[in-house]
Motif scaffolding. Structure first.
Motif, mmCIF file in Angstrom:
data_model
loop_
_atom_site.group_PDB
_atom_site.id
_atom_site.type_symbol
_atom_site.label_atom_id
_atom_site.label_comp_id
_atom_site.label_asym_id
_atom_site.label_seq_id
_atom_site.Cartn_x
_atom_site.Cartn_y
_atom_site.Cartn_z
ATOM 1 N N SER A 3 23.892 10.262 13.228
ATOM 2 C CA SER A 3 25.354 10.096 13.258
ATOM 3 C C SER A 3 26.016 11.291 12.593
ATOM 4 O O SER A 3 27.061 11.773 13.044
ATOM 5 C CB SER A 3 25.763 8.814 12.538
ATOM 6 O OG SER A 3 25.199 7.696 13.164
ATOM 7 N N GLN A 45 29.453 4.485 16.131
ATOM 8 C CA GLN A 45 28.254 3.634 16.053
ATOM 9 C C GLN A 45 28.637 2.149 16.116
ATOM 10 O O GLN A 45 28.087 1.396 16.900
ATOM 11 C CB GLN A 45 27.517 3.928 14.744
ATOM 12 C CG GLN A 45 26.273 3.078 14.532
ATOM 13 C CD GLN A 45 25.319 3.739 13.559
ATOM 14 O OE1 GLN A 45 25.572 4.802 13.032
ATOM 15 N NE2 GLN A 45 24.189 3.099 13.330
ATOM 16 N N ASP A 66 27.443 7.131 20.199
ATOM 17 C CA ASP A 66 26.597 6.762 19.052
ATOM 18 C C ASP A 66 26.178 5.307 19.179
ATOM 19 O O ASP A 66 26.993 4.407 19.022
ATOM 20 C CB ASP A 66 27.363 7.007 17.743
ATOM 21 C CG ASP A 66 26.419 7.068 16.543
ATOM 22 O OD1 ASP A 66 25.223 6.736 16.710
ATOM 23 O OD2 ASP A 66 26.884 7.421 15.451
ATOM 24 N N GLU A 67 24.917 5.087 19.465
ATOM 25 C CA GLU A 67 24.358 3.750 19.662
ATOM 26 C C GLU A 67 25.229 2.865 20.549
ATOM 27 O O GLU A 67 25.716 1.818 20.127
ATOM 28 C CB GLU A 67 24.132 3.068 18.294
ATOM 29 C CG GLU A 67 23.145 3.855 17.454
ATOM 30 C CD GLU A 67 22.492 3.023 16.379
ATOM 31 O OE1 GLU A 67 22.384 1.785 16.562
ATOM 32 O OE2 GLU A 67 22.063 3.604 15.370
HETATM 33 MG MG LIG Z 1 23.901 6.346 12.806
#
Ligand SMILES: [Mg+2]
Ligand SMILES: Nc1ncnc2c1ncn2[C@@H]1O[C@H](COP(=O)(O)OP(=O)(O)OP(=O)(O)O)[C@@H](O)[C@H]1O
Ligand SMILES: Nc1ncnc2c1ncn2[C@@H]1O[C@H](COP(=O)(O)OP(=O)(O)OP(=O)(O)O)[C@@H](O)[C@H]1O
Ligand SMILES: CC(C)C[C@H](N)C(=O)O
Ligand SMILES: [Mg+2]
Lengths: 359, 286, 235, 270, 327
Positions: D41, D83, D174-175
């Motif tokens: 991240s 995220q 992010d994810e």
């Molecule tokens: Mg992360």
């Protein structure tokens, strides 16, 4: 029967509430007595009074709003006890509707405005300067330290006293004025002032903080004299510090030490359980003069006419309503009353002479 | 040099009082996320309670101080219950406004009960101590010692006891605290009570030096808020360091620069520090 | 035994759980499958006492869990490892763990013993014991969260998506630990997206859809169910 | 398209990203994987200008963007999602997307106060751009609903739409599949593929090996802030360093990267 | 949860201002006009604060300081430099806006509560500087005798009834400006910042610049209101430029409804008038007012606008329920 409303706009909450309440009590006591005596006789009509008080928290703009409110309720007489508020509303007195502004402040600027509707109660503070300075300089020496409060009024005072002190040939140290309203602990200011080894300290603001400044100075070993601004009252200060600390001070003579104030002092203490100060006394007298002036003018709602009779009313005021000796009201609208100043020695007050009186 | 020492003692006493008041504020902020503008009111109340107990019950100074602390603590806990607990999920401005309402109320109530005039509390140990030209009153010495003692005690409580740990835990994660079985309501009240007690103790300590008036809390309020921002909101060491920084800035700034600007110096220092370290001196980790 | 009867939960006008029925028998690992927003966390929060139900009951060995007092539930052996971990980031790992045993605060020796056990379970935490919990990596924090819930010495452990956001390797470690805890006699209710891994260690399972239980069965039954296979196992 | 060279950042004593050199080629899907706390991240935050690197440089389409501020980076054509799903839940789906289009408009405060032509043009354009983006993620029909009322997956799409409405050339995710079940994950994969075939370049961080292995053209592996491997999915999943640090038992076999080995192994493997 | 809106609609606003314009025709006492003018001045200040708190999600507690800067600019320019009010007034707006710019450059390094209290510190400093800079501001004495607005087109604005229209026009302009700012591309970006700064940043919004512009708008409005105040009251004291005033304005805003268009006016009118009534209570005014505030936040957390929304929502619901019953 008729009830005439009298207006009052002063600090009733916040830091200055104490002061505002003292003024209010004085007016209230006068009104109470007048009403109990059946009121006054205006053109054959019995007139009693009612005090309408509004809080302005010492803020001039609030004073202005309050005054507008009071006057639009048909009130013709308004008491205001602080220079800022007085100066703000002075221009309003002659606009529609007119009203009589009873000014409780010793600021000379109020008179300088030449406002035809102002009635100023306390003596101008510039009267105090010469005797204060000469007394202290003679008794203690030529160096003055400055720890006055930094309110508008306090700063004027500090300037004036500085000028007078220099005029009489003394030297003045750095101005260590502190805001008595926001300072938590005065000792560092006092320490700083004392570092210059002054012979006399100029102090003053509301009574209690002023007393604490005296305390700090004495505890730090200061042996000289104090010039105490007229806002602080000895009679209130000596409840805070030992009388011995006050030795060597000059200031306004406590009201109860004035000759002939016994009646007022006793009644006031009975009614309010407070120390009677000139705040209460002068406003008490002011209210009585106004009632008398209404009687003489034969009107309760023509402020010009009432204003015109103030001088006569002051002269005609009965003995039992006179706290301080009263000789009249000047054409400029200033009360011409006795004022006494004193120095404290061995716990006793001794009066100081005033050579020249500004009116 | 004596002058410097003299001012040093003045600053230490002032800083001690600031620290006690600021600690309560920072704890409440840390645990409840409430910027408690009524805190100055609690401080003021502490002084009045002390005064009332001294004059009314005729007990000594120390018992009066303790009783006042307990009294204000109880009141603070009640406040938490009645006002701040119901607002725990509301935006901060709400709690802030409510706190101001409480401050208004406290001030007006005190003025109504005790009058608007200044009250005086006699010094328990009057007089001064003259150590080689450095003059310090016994009361100031007492203020310094007592405030340090209280700070040590508080630190022990927070760091070494489990109850103290619950306060820290709650300040970091309220839900997490509930999940491990901490009664967060009780901790919330406890925190408020502690903050009240600290403010009252500070007030009782300094009351004999200053005068007691209904508006005395307003000035203190501004100062302690400045302090906890300076130190980092919610940080305990930050509050202590911030308090002494402010006191030193005021006393020495006033002394060496200009007394007229003593108050400005404190706030200017605040603005200056924040401009450089926006998160305050002691930032809490995330 | 955990018994959930007709449990309903509302958020304002929105009903998150509709009369859910579910049991966990002593010694069991029960898995709760469901899409995002199916209501898994809501159920867990309700069982912990963080959320008040609008109807129905949940009891643990006959004792109601829905009184709105999480501390009461923890004290009676129901501990949760919540979604999002909810650690105390500035406190050390060890203090976090000790606070996990808050309900046993009178029993110092018991807490010390338990502390050793969780360290044995998660050796990675030993060297981090003095570090602030917030400074740990996500996976380590997840271990702390699980360990903290174990410190309460629960008889029923509620695990809400313990594998969320964890590296595959760490997921393995976590599931291994859950299994060991269970072998020590603790009942486990486990919510998971990672259905394969979860069903792998579970005895039984429920599928939650839109706040309702749509399917239940043993490990084998669920693994064999077509709907489960397509929706949760991606087969 | 994007090259980073010796990129590094430290937080206090922690070297969160250190000496990373990598490229994200145009038109490809690049996955960044690595253990928790590896710095993935943070790596995205560096690229998108959220953090300023303490060392190294970032070049995008030949231009050095190392020192640019976030909104400048976005205006160059790099958009990102977070995220955890972050969108404006209380605003409408359309508003969310329109906010994403802000970077393509110029109307300022004065335009607003004076209702200039530019203000009106920009408002129109924002709407059009936002609708286009919603179209791409399949949310056009939901434009008027409050974003918070959507399902988790819907909200993820809103986040992507917000990023898309800034007309990016490179999209950082992010994810994106965190907390999604396999079915939703498959839908997401289809969406990403579609975006890429529309000319977008994508870089993503993900722990779901099913998605990574099924989608990525290339993989960068971070560990302790450093790049420990780079290559095709096949290469990376055979890399012993990656297996040891990250994949564990997932390297070979297992349904879509998920295994039930935990049942039997119990103890974490060494 | 969406914020309450309290929609008056364009015609609603026109009606409100048209009605207000009729007030002096009834020749009310000076007091009624005074309260009306004061309400309008404070409402403008509340609108300025709302730009920051309501739209941008930042709480600047130096607001009264900028009010003071505007007021003193007008006061000093007209009283000491002999400027015409109509020139001094725009100058005051510019000076306050520039002040906002300076503040923002530093203050926006902080966020959230720290920003609020940082600006509180700045507010205290502004009030202290005004208080201590005797030569310029008259210090504690204040500035007395600030001339009323000079005549324009033969209209004498020293009369309250005429000046009333100046205040009314200023308020109308303020509402218009705020409404436009809010309903624009720029305004949507502010809302995005309020919703989450990091998200707004990553969405490509130049957060810093937007916040700076918003703060400048907010302080410009404060200075604008300050100009009206200076010419109207004729006296300027440092007391009114301090945090107490800021908190009072915050209160008006909160009561009316943060983030709404009608809220600032509504809240100011209600509380200012209520406080006027309470003045009669003297010692008891804050005993009543304090708890009132608490009750208000506890039971009407969204302010009057929120109550209105809830009420109209209930009406709508009742109507649909009735409709369902009949079906
Ligand atoms: Mg992360
Ligand atoms: N505090 C809340 N207020 C309003 N609605 C909520 C709240 N918490 C959850 N919800 C809603 O309740 C539903 C169930 O949420 P819950 O968090 O229980 O789902 P979940 O199954 O745990 O999902 P996930 O897999 O995303 O964790 C969702 O639609 C969610 O939006
Ligand atoms: N703002 C920050 N301040 C201090 N440390 C930080 C900050 N942001 C990240 N870190 C640290 O940097 C390291 C890398 O964090 P990062 O969030 O990039 O990990 P990640 O690879 O995304 O992990 P995950 O898979 O768990 O999301 C971690 O140790 C984290 O604690
Ligand atoms: C001493 C008083 C007569 C002066 C008063 N405090 C004032 O403000 O003017
Ligand atoms: Mg969940």
């Amino acid at each position: 029967d008729k009830v005439v409303n009298i207006g009052y706009s002063g600090p009733l909450s916040g830091g200055a509430a104490f002061y505002g309440k003292d003024v209010q009590s004085g007016i209230e006591m006068a009104i109470g007595e007048l009403n109990r005596a059946g009121g006054v006789n205006v053109k054959g009509e019995k007139v009693t009074f009612k005090l309408v008080s509004l809080d302005d928290r010492y803020l001039p703009n609030e004073t202005a709003t309050n005054v507008r409110r009071l006057t639009s309720q048909g009130i013709n007489v308004v008491f205001v006890p602080h220079a800022g508020g007085i100066l703000t509303v002075q221009p309003l007195t002659t606009r529609d509707p007119n009203f009589l502004l009873v000014a409780y402040s010793s600021e000379p600027k109020i008179l300088a405005a030449n406002n035809p509707m102002t009635f100023m109660l306390p003596p101008r503070y510039d009267n105090y300067l010469q005797p204060f300075v000469s007394t202290q300089m003679k008794a203690f020496g030529k160096k003055l330290g400055m720890v006055g409060t930094t309110s508008a009024y306090g700063k004027q005072w500090a300037e004036a006293v500085t000028e007078e002190w220099k005029k009489q040939g003394g030297t003045v140290g750095a101005n260590n004025g502190v805001d008595y309203a926001t300072t938590v602990d005065y000792s560092s200011a006092v320490t700083k002032a004392l570092a210059e080894k002054p012979d006399v300290l100029f102090i003053g603001g509301p009574s209690q903080p002023t007393a604490l400044v005296i305390k700090a100075a004495r505890e730090q070993g200061f042996k000289g004299g104090f010039i105490v601004m007229d806002q602080a009252k000895f009679e209130q200060m000596d409840t805070v510090v030992p009388r011995a600390y006050l030795d060597g001070s000059v200031g306004v003579l406590p009201t109860k030490e004035f000759p002939g104030t016994q009646v007022f002092v006793n009644q006031y203490q009975r009614a309010y359980k407070k120390i009677p100060t000139s705040e209460a006394a002068l406003n008490y007298m002011g209210m009585n003069v106004i009632a008398k002036a209404m009687e003489l003018a034969g009107t309760t709602d023509d402020p010009q006419a009432i204003r015109a009779q103030l001088n006569a009313a002051a002269k005609a005021l009965p003995q039992n309503k006179t706290v301080y000796k009263l000789t009249g009201v000047t054409p400029g609208g200033h009360v011409d009353a006795e004022f006494l100043i004193a120095s404290v020695k061995d716990g006793k007050y001794s009066r100081l002479r005033v050579n020249k009186v500004y009116k | 040099m004596t002058l410097f020492l003299q001012q040093l003692f003045n600053a230490l006493a002032l800083g001690g009082v600031y620290a006690l008041v600021a600690l309560g504020l920072t704890l409440v902020y840390g645990v409840m996320r409430v910027p408690n503008f009524a805190h100055g009111g609690l401080y003021m109340l502490g002084a009045y309670f002390t005064y009332a107990i001294l004059t009314g019950l005729g007990v000594g100074y120390v018992p009066a101080l303790l009783l006042a602390a307990v009294g204000v603590a109880v009141l603070a806990a009640v406040l938490e219950r009645l006002v701040f607990y119901p607002l725990r999920n509301a935006p901060h401005v709400h709690a802030m406004i409510a706190a101001i309402g409480v401050l208004f109320f406290l001030e007006a109530a005190v003025q109504l009960i005790w009058g608007p005039d200044f009250k005086q509390i006699a010094e328990p140990v009057p007089g001064i101590l003259n150590a080689g030209g450095v003059i310090i009153t016994w009361q100031r010495l007492l203020v310094i010692l007592a405030s340090f003692l209280v700070m040590l005690g508080l630190n022990f409580f927070l760091k070494r006891t489990l109850t103290g740990a619950t306060i820290e835990a709650m300040s970091q994660n309220r839900e997490g605290a509930r999940l491990v079985g901490i009664n967060v309501n009780r901790v919330g009240m406890l925190t408020f009570a502690i903050s009240g007690a600290l403010a009252a103790a500070a007030a009782a300590l300094i009351a004999p030096i200053i005068s007691v008036a209904p508006s005395m809390g307003e000035v203190m309020n501004l100062k302690v808020f400045a302090i906890i921002i300076l130190g980092g909101m919610g940080s305990v060491p930050g509050a202590i360091v911030g308090a002494f920084l402010l006191a030193f800035a005021e006393v020495f700034g006033g002394f060496y620069i200009n007394l007229d600007f003593a108050d400005v110096i404190g706030f200017a220092a605040l603005v200056f520090v924040l401009a450089i370290r926006p998160e305050g001196l002691f930032r809490r980790g995330t | 035994m955990l018994e959930v009867r007709d449990l309903s939960v509302k958020y304002g006008h929105f009903t998150a759980l509709h009369a859910v029925n579910l049991t966990v028998n002593p010694g069991e690992i029960v898995v709760l499958l469901g899409a995002n927003g199916a209501g898994k966390s809501t159920l867990f929060r309700t069982l912990s006492g963080l959320q008040r139900p609008s109807g129905g009951t949940a009891t643990w060995n006959g004792m109601p869990l829905t009184g709105g007092k999480p501390e009461h539930n923890v004290a009676h052996g129901v501990a949760q490892c919540p979604e999002g971990r909810l650690l105390f980031p500035d406190l050390s790992v060890e203090k976090n763990l000790r606070l996990g045993a808050f309900v046993h605060r009178r029993d110092g020796t018991g807490t010390a013993r338990e502390l050793e056990r969780v360290y044995a379970l998660f050796p990675a935490l030993v060297e981090k014991r003095a570090a602030p919990a917030g400074s740990l990596s996500g996976g380590q924090q997840q271990m702390v969260a699980i360990a903290r819930s174990l410190m309460a010495r629960p008889q029923l452990l509620l695990l809400d998506e313990p594998s969320l956001g964890l590296a595959p390797l760490v997921v393995e470690q976590v599931f291994g630990a859950v299994q060991r805890v269970n072998q020590a006699g603790v009942s486990v209710l486990l919510a998971e997206q990672n259905a394969f891994a979860a069903l792998g260690i579970a005895h039984r399972g429920y599928v939650l859809e839109g706040g309702r239980v749509s399917l239940q069965g043993s490990q084998g039954e669920l693994l064999g169910d077509d709907r489960v296979r397509s929706a949760y196992l991606g087969v | 398209m994007l090259e980073v060279q010796d990129l590094g950042i430290r937080f206090g004593g922690l070297h969160a990203v250190r000496d990373v050199t990598a490229t994200i080629p145009a038109g490809h899907i690049t996955a960044i994987i690595g253990p928790n706390g590896a710095g993935k991240s943070t790596f995205f935050n560096l690229i998108s200008g959220f953090y300023k690197p303490t060392s190294g440089r970032i070049r995008f389409q030949g231009e050095d963007i190392t020192r640019l501020r976030t909104h400048e980076v976005v205006s160059r054509g790099i958009a990102r999602t977070f995220q955890t799903t972050t969108i404006y839940k209380e605003l409408s789906v359309l508003d969310n997307a329109m906010i994403g289009h802000r970077v393509r408009t110029r109307a300022g405060l004065l335009d607003a106060l004076l209702r200039t032509g530019r203000e009106r043009r920009d408002e129109e354009e924002s709407r059009a751009g936002a609708l286009r983006a919603l179209e791409r993620v399949g949310l056009a029909a939901q434009a008027g609903r409050p974003a918070g009322a959507l399902t988790q997956e819907g909200q993820k799409r809103v986040g992507i739409a917000m990023a898309l409405s800034s007309d990016p050339k490179l999209l950082l995710l992010d994810e994106p599949a965190a907390g999604m079940n396999p079915e939703e994950t498959v839908n997401l994969m289809a969406l990403i593929r579609e975006l890429v075939s529309g000319g977008l370049t994508v870089a993503l961080v993900e722990h779901k090996m099913s998605l990574v292995m099924g989608l990525a053209d290339g993989i960068v592996v971070l560990h302790h802030g450093q790049k420990i491997a780079q290559g095709t999915p096949g290469e990376v999943s055979r890399d012993p360093a990656v297996i040891e640090a990250y994949l564990g038992g997932h390297a070979h076999g297992g349904q879509m990267g998920q295994t039930i080995t935990a049942t039997t192994t119990g103890a974490p493997r060494a | 949860m969406t914020r309450p809106r309290l929609h008056l609609g364009l015609w609603g606003w026109v009606a409100v201002f048209a009605l207000a314009a009729l007030l002096p025709l009834f020749r009310p006492g000076g007091y009624v006009l005074d309260v009306a003018i004061n309400t309008m001045i404070w409402a403008m200040l509340a609108y300025g604060l709302n730009v920051m708190l309501g739209y941008t999600g930042q709480l600047p507690l130096a607001h009264a300081g900028f009010f003071g800067i505007g007021a003193y600019t007008v006061g000093i320019l007209t009283l000491k430099q002999g400027w015409n009010f109509w020139l001094a007034w725009p100058a005051a707006v510019i000076v306050s806006a520039l002040g906002g710019l300076l503040l923002g450059l530093v203050a926006f390094r902080t966020k959230g509560d720290a920003f609020a209290i940082f600006t509180l510190g700045v507010g205290v400093i502004i009030a202290l500087i005004i208080n201590k800079w005797d030569d310029l501001t008259g210090g504690n004495d204040g500035l007395n005798g600030v001339p009323p607005a000079s005549s324009l087109f033969g209209i004498d604005f020293s009369k309250s009834a005429n000046f009333y229209y100046v205040a009314l026009a200023a308020l109308a302009l303020t509402v218009l400006i705020v409404a436009r700012a809010r309903g624009s591309v720029f305004g949507r970006s502010l809302v995005a910042i309020r919703g989450g700064e990091d998200l707004a940043r990553s969405a490509g919004i130049d957060v810093f610049t937007h916040k700076l512009r918003a703060l400048m708008l907010s302080t410009a409005i404060a200075g604008f209101a300050g100009g009206v105040y200076a010419a109207y009251v004729g006296f300027l004291g440092s007391g009114v430029t301090g945090p107490t005033t800021t908190f009072t304005i915050l209160l008006y805003l909160l009561v009316g409804g943060v983030g709404t268009l009608a809220g600032p006016l509504l809240g100011t009118a209600l509380i200012y008038v209520a406080l006027q009534f309470m003045k009669g209570l003297q010692d008891y005014q804050y005993i009543v007012f304090g708890p009132l505030l608490v009750l208000l936040v506890l039971f009407a957390p969204q302010g009057l606008a929120g109550l209105w929304d809830r009420w109209s929502a209930r009406r709508v619901q009742a109507r649909t329920e009735r409709a369902v019953d009949h079906a």
